[in-house]
Design a protein around this motif. Structure first.
Motif, PDB file in Angstrom:
ATOM      1  N   VAL A   1       0.836  -1.201   0.000  1.00 14.83           N
ATOM      2  CA  VAL A   1       0.000   0.000   0.000  1.00 14.83           C
ATOM      3  C   VAL A   1       0.870   1.251   0.000  1.00 14.83           C
ATOM      4  N   LYS A   2       1.952   1.207   0.790  1.00 14.63           N
ATOM      5  CA  LYS A   2       2.856   2.358   0.856  1.00 14.63           C
ATOM      6  C   LYS A   2       3.661   2.480  -0.429  1.00 14.63           C
ATOM      7  N   GLU A   3       4.165   1.344  -0.895  1.00 10.70           N
ATOM      8  CA  GLU A   3       5.013   1.343  -2.097  1.00 10.70           C
ATOM      9  C   GLU A   3       4.328   1.993  -3.289  1.00 10.70           C
ATOM     10  N   ILE A   4       3.063   1.705  -3.454  1.00  8.77           N
ATOM     11  CA  ILE A   4       2.404   2.235  -4.641  1.00  8.77           C
ATOM     12  C   ILE A   4       1.616   3.505  -4.324  1.00  8.77           C
ATOM     13  N   LYS A   5       1.801   4.004  -3.120  1.00  9.91           N
ATOM     14  CA  LYS A   5       1.184   5.263  -2.703  1.00  9.91           C
ATOM     15  C   LYS A   5      -0.327   5.278  -2.930  1.00  9.91           C
ATOM     16  N   ALA A   6      -0.978   4.216  -2.482  1.00 13.93           N
ATOM     17  CA  ALA A   6      -2.432   4.172  -2.596  1.00 13.93           C
ATOM     18  C   ALA A   6      -3.027   5.289  -1.744  1.00 13.93           C
ATOM     19  N   GLU A   7      -4.059   5.927  -2.244  1.00 17.00           N
ATOM     20  CA  GLU A   7      -4.629   7.063  -1.509  1.00 17.00           C
ATOM     21  C   GLU A   7      -5.345   6.627  -0.239  1.00 17.00           C
ATOM     22  N   ARG A   8      -5.967   5.470  -0.276  1.00 20.44           N
ATOM     23  CA  ARG A   8      -6.665   4.965   0.911  1.00 20.44           C
ATOM     24  C   ARG A   8      -6.794   3.456   0.851  1.00 20.44           C
ATOM     25  N   VAL A   9      -7.188   2.884   1.975  1.00 25.34           N
ATOM     26  CA  VAL A   9      -7.262   1.434   2.107  1.00 25.34           C
ATOM     27  C   VAL A   9      -8.620   1.032   2.675  1.00 25.34           C
ATOM     28  N   LEU A  10      -9.131  -0.103   2.222  1.00 25.79           N
ATOM     29  CA  LEU A  10     -10.316  -0.685   2.846  1.00 25.79           C
ATOM     30  C   LEU A  10     -10.029  -2.162   3.099  1.00 25.79           C
ATOM     31  N   CYS A  11     -10.153  -2.590   4.349  1.00 28.12           N
ATOM     32  CA  CYS A  11     -10.012  -4.013   4.658  1.00 28.12           C
ATOM     33  C   CYS A  11     -11.384  -4.558   5.017  1.00 28.12           C
ATOM     34  N   VAL A  12     -11.806  -5.624   4.371  1.00 24.89           N
ATOM     35  CA  VAL A  12     -13.109  -6.196   4.713  1.00 24.89           C
ATOM     36  C   VAL A  12     -12.975  -7.661   5.093  1.00 24.89           C
ATOM     37  N   THR A  13     -13.778  -8.064   6.053  1.00 26.06           N
ATOM     38  CA  THR A  13     -13.786  -9.448   6.500  1.00 26.06           C
ATOM     39  C   THR A  13     -15.079  -9.733   7.249  1.00 26.06           C
ATOM     40  N   ALA A  14     -15.439 -11.012   7.289  1.00 28.53           N
ATOM     41  CA  ALA A  14     -16.601 -11.399   8.096  1.00 28.53           C
ATOM     42  C   ALA A  14     -16.141 -11.965   9.427  1.00 28.53           C
ATOM     43  N   THR A  15     -14.876 -12.256   9.489  1.00 32.56           N
ATOM     44  CA  THR A  15     -14.376 -13.013  10.625  1.00 32.56           C
ATOM     45  C   THR A  15     -13.201 -12.306  11.253  1.00 32.56           C
ATOM     46  N   ALA A  16     -13.465 -11.391  12.147  1.00 28.83           N
ATOM     47  CA  ALA A  16     -12.342 -10.781  12.838  1.00 28.83           C
ATOM     48  C   ALA A  16     -12.720 -10.517  14.286  1.00 28.83           C
ATOM     49  N   THR A  17     -12.013 -11.142  15.157  1.00 31.26           N
ATOM     50  CA  THR A  17     -12.187 -10.883  16.582  1.00 31.26           C
ATOM     51  C   THR A  17     -11.664  -9.469  16.840  1.00 31.26           C
ATOM     52  N   PRO A  18     -12.004  -8.882  17.991  1.00 34.34           N
ATOM     53  CA  PRO A  18     -11.483  -7.550  18.302  1.00 34.34           C
ATOM     54  C   PRO A  18      -9.959  -7.504  18.194  1.00 34.34           C
ATOM     55  N   GLU A  19      -9.311  -8.580  18.589  1.00 34.12           N
ATOM     56  CA  GLU A  19      -7.844  -8.635  18.508  1.00 34.12           C
ATOM     57  C   GLU A  19      -7.349  -8.523  17.065  1.00 34.12           C
ATOM     58  N   ILE A  20      -7.938  -9.322  16.196  1.00 32.04           N
ATOM     59  CA  ILE A  20      -7.503  -9.309  14.802  1.00 32.04           C
ATOM     60  C   ILE A  20      -7.860  -7.980  14.143  1.00 32.04           C
ATOM     61  N   THR A  21      -9.055  -7.470  14.459  1.00 30.01           N
ATOM     62  CA  THR A  21      -9.465  -6.179  13.900  1.00 30.01           C
ATOM     63  C   THR A  21      -8.458  -5.097  14.266  1.00 30.01           C
ATOM     64  N   GLU A  22      -8.046  -5.113  15.528  1.00 30.41           N
ATOM     65  CA  GLU A  22      -7.070  -4.141  16.014  1.00 30.41           C
ATOM     66  C   GLU A  22      -5.752  -4.271  15.242  1.00 30.41           C
ATOM     67  N   SER A  23      -5.292  -5.498  15.071  1.00 29.04           N
ATOM     68  CA  SER A  23      -4.043  -5.711  14.330  1.00 29.04           C
ATOM     69  C   SER A  23      -4.160  -5.200  12.901  1.00 29.04           C
ATOM     70  N   ILE A  24      -5.290  -5.476  12.285  1.00 22.20           N
ATOM     71  CA  ILE A  24      -5.486  -5.035  10.903  1.00 22.20           C
ATOM     72  C   ILE A  24      -5.466  -3.514  10.823  1.00 22.20           C
ATOM     73  N   SER A  25      -6.224  -2.850  11.709  1.00 25.83           N
ATOM     74  CA  SER A  25      -6.299  -1.394  11.601  1.00 25.83           C
ATOM     75  C   SER A  25      -4.958  -0.743  11.923  1.00 25.83           C
ATOM     76  N   THR A  26      -4.197  -1.348  12.825  1.00 23.65           N
ATOM     77  CA  THR A  26      -2.868  -0.811  13.113  1.00 23.65           C
ATOM     78  C   THR A  26      -1.948  -0.967  11.897  1.00 23.65           C
ATOM     79  N   ALA A  27      -1.932  -2.174  11.337  1.00 29.50           N
ATOM     80  CA  ALA A  27      -1.037  -2.441  10.204  1.00 29.50           C
ATOM     81  C   ALA A  27      -1.313  -1.508   9.025  1.00 29.50           C
ATOM     82  N   PHE A  28      -2.602  -1.195   8.810  1.00 32.09           N
ATOM     83  CA  PHE A  28      -2.955  -0.377   7.652  1.00 32.09           C
ATOM     84  C   PHE A  28      -3.184   1.088   8.018  1.00 32.09           C
ATOM     85  N   GLY A  29      -2.920   1.431   9.280  1.00 31.88           N
ATOM     86  CA  GLY A  29      -3.038   2.817   9.702  1.00 31.88           C
ATOM     87  C   GLY A  29      -4.458   3.369   9.647  1.00 31.88           C
TER      88      GLY A  29
END
Ligand code: ADP
Ligand code: MG
Length: 427
Positions: free
Chosen positions: A165-193
């Protein structure tokens, strides 16, 4: 960020013919259109694809790159978009060089609104270079829980997504899933800022799904029950087994019993698997499959999801039953347990290759300890009231399950993990 978008509504109407957004869809899209990034945790069938698809059209120019784990799923969506006259394309490992080049050309000419890729493609230099020269409005990561659950063993490429995402300078990110515990959701949002106000969740409640379970003294009894059940509950059905061999055996026995059934697992050759999947999409047969079947499959009228033995984890269970009844009509989710199951499940639980780092079982057990048993001596028996169980399961994205199963859990905290898990789900 605004939570509504007239422009998005117009696109929804003009390109899809839908009259209104479902819960939270519009808020996510509005945020994207106004430059924000987001994480959406919506149940299966809620319409997560539409989030990045409508946004992609809303940007007007530039490309939206969709990272998706399954080629079958990619093909499905690209075909669907092209049928609607939307500029969509895919690059995947099955394509010839020339085809890839043609897609690149279309991207350069800004003819592609949605470009679907499998995560492997992110390692490809030519691809990264192309996108560096292109305006990438959005990177959408479908089935984003794979970034964490499979990161280490199955799909190392998913780990690269955030860097990409950083390398290609994407303007924004959307992560979607049906299966994310609060822990995983937190990790995802941190990783993608993605900041916390960019995390959207909707209820996992699916009132049309009836959750059932039965235990049997012998495997024979269980099989007979399955036949009876399938005969009295017609419609497209997936029977999940943990082992490939069981999938083959059960499918064979069903055929003998006069039920049209086909096995599906990762050990079968691709052509056979594709043929089976095609047949399933078009008719109401029964597929007996391992977890290899189903990710991203969008067949709205699946009437029964049957677990022939325990599911691999709570997350798997939630994801798998989520495939039933997407058309909103009554559907049944049935777990069939027999005494031989525990051993298989034990094996799968300790096998690090097959188990996500923190399996649902472990998390569940920890919750039981932390929230309810911390003061009790470790050898005592604890009883969880229904509401407590619901809370425990909610963390594993499954509150409804508990409510519908109407279980009163009673478990010995020193019992082996699979047993505790068994008690929770199958009583
Ligand atoms: P998910 O990825 O969340 O499991 P999908 O994106 O595959 O779900 O969507 C499931 C179905 O719901 C699709 O057929 C899609 O067209 C439909 N859908 C999504 N949003 C809407 C809406 N606002 N109105 C009507 N149908 C919708
Ligand atoms: Mg989806």
């Amino acid at each position: 960020y605004p939570t509504t978008s007239p422009a998005a509504r117009k696109i929804l109407h003009d390109a899809w013919g839908y009259t209104s957004f479902r819960a939270e869809q519009e808020a996510v899209i509005a945020r994207l259109l106004h430059g924000g990034s987001a994480v959406a945790v919506f149940p299966t069938g809620a319409g997560k694809s539409l989030l990045y698809q409508v946004a992609a059209l809303g940007f007007g120019s530039g490309v939206t790159v969709v990272v998706s784990p399954l080629i079958a799923l990619i093909k499905d969506q690209v075909q669907d978009l092209q049928r609607r006259g939307i500029g969509a394309a895919a690059v995947d490992s099955t394509m010839e060089r020339e085809e890839v080049r043609a897609v690149f050309e279309r991207v350069k000419n800004d003819e592609v609104r949605l470009l679907y890729v499998s995560p492997e493609r992110l390692n490809n230099d030519a691809f990264v270079k192309l996108l560096q020269k292109t305006t990438v409005r959005l990177i959408a990561v479908d089935e984003a829980h794979c970034v964490y659950e499979w990161g280490n063993s199955f799909r190392p490429d998913y780990l690269r997504v955030a860097r990409f995402v950083k390398e290609i300078k994407a303007e924004r990110v959307l992560c979607v899933t049906a299966t994310a515990t609060p822990e995983i959701t937190e990790s995802i949002s941190t990783a993608f800022g993605v900041p916390s106000d960019g995390v959207f969740r909707t209820s996992t409640y699916r009132p049309n799904l009836q959750l059932l379970s039965e235990s049997f003294k012998t495997s024979r009894d269980r099989f007979d029950y399955l036949v009876e059940f399938l005969n009295s509950n017609p419609g497209a059905t997936i029977v999940y087994t943990l082992k490939r061999s069981t999938a083959e055996v059960v499918a064979g026995l069903l055929e003998t019993a006069g039920i049209e059934a086909f096995p599906y697992h990762a050990g079968m050759d691709k052509a056979t698997r594709n043929a089976t999947q095609d047949r399933f999409m078009k008719s109401n047969i029964t597929i007996v499959a391992t977890i290899a079947f189903g990710l991203g499959i969008n067949k709205p009228d699946i009437r029964n999801i049957i677990h022939y033995g325990p599911p691999l984890s709570i997350e798997n269970y939630a994801q798998e039953i989520g495939r039933a009844g997407r058309d909103g009509r009554p559907s049944k989710c049935l777990i069939l347990m027999a005494p031989t199951d525990t051993r298989t499940h034990d094996f799968l639980t300790v096998n690090p290759l097959l188990t996500p780092r923190k399996s649902g079982i472990r998390r569940l057990l920890r919750h039981i300890f932390l929230t309810h048993a911390s003061s009790a001596p470790p050898s005592s028996t604890i009883t969880l009231p229904l509401h407590a169980l619901a809370r425990v399961l909610e963390d594993a994205t499954m509150a409804v399950t508990a409510l519908l199963m109407k279980v009163e859990m009673e478990c010995d905290v020193v019992k082996a993990l699979p047993t505790v898990y068994g008690e929770v789900l199958y009583r």
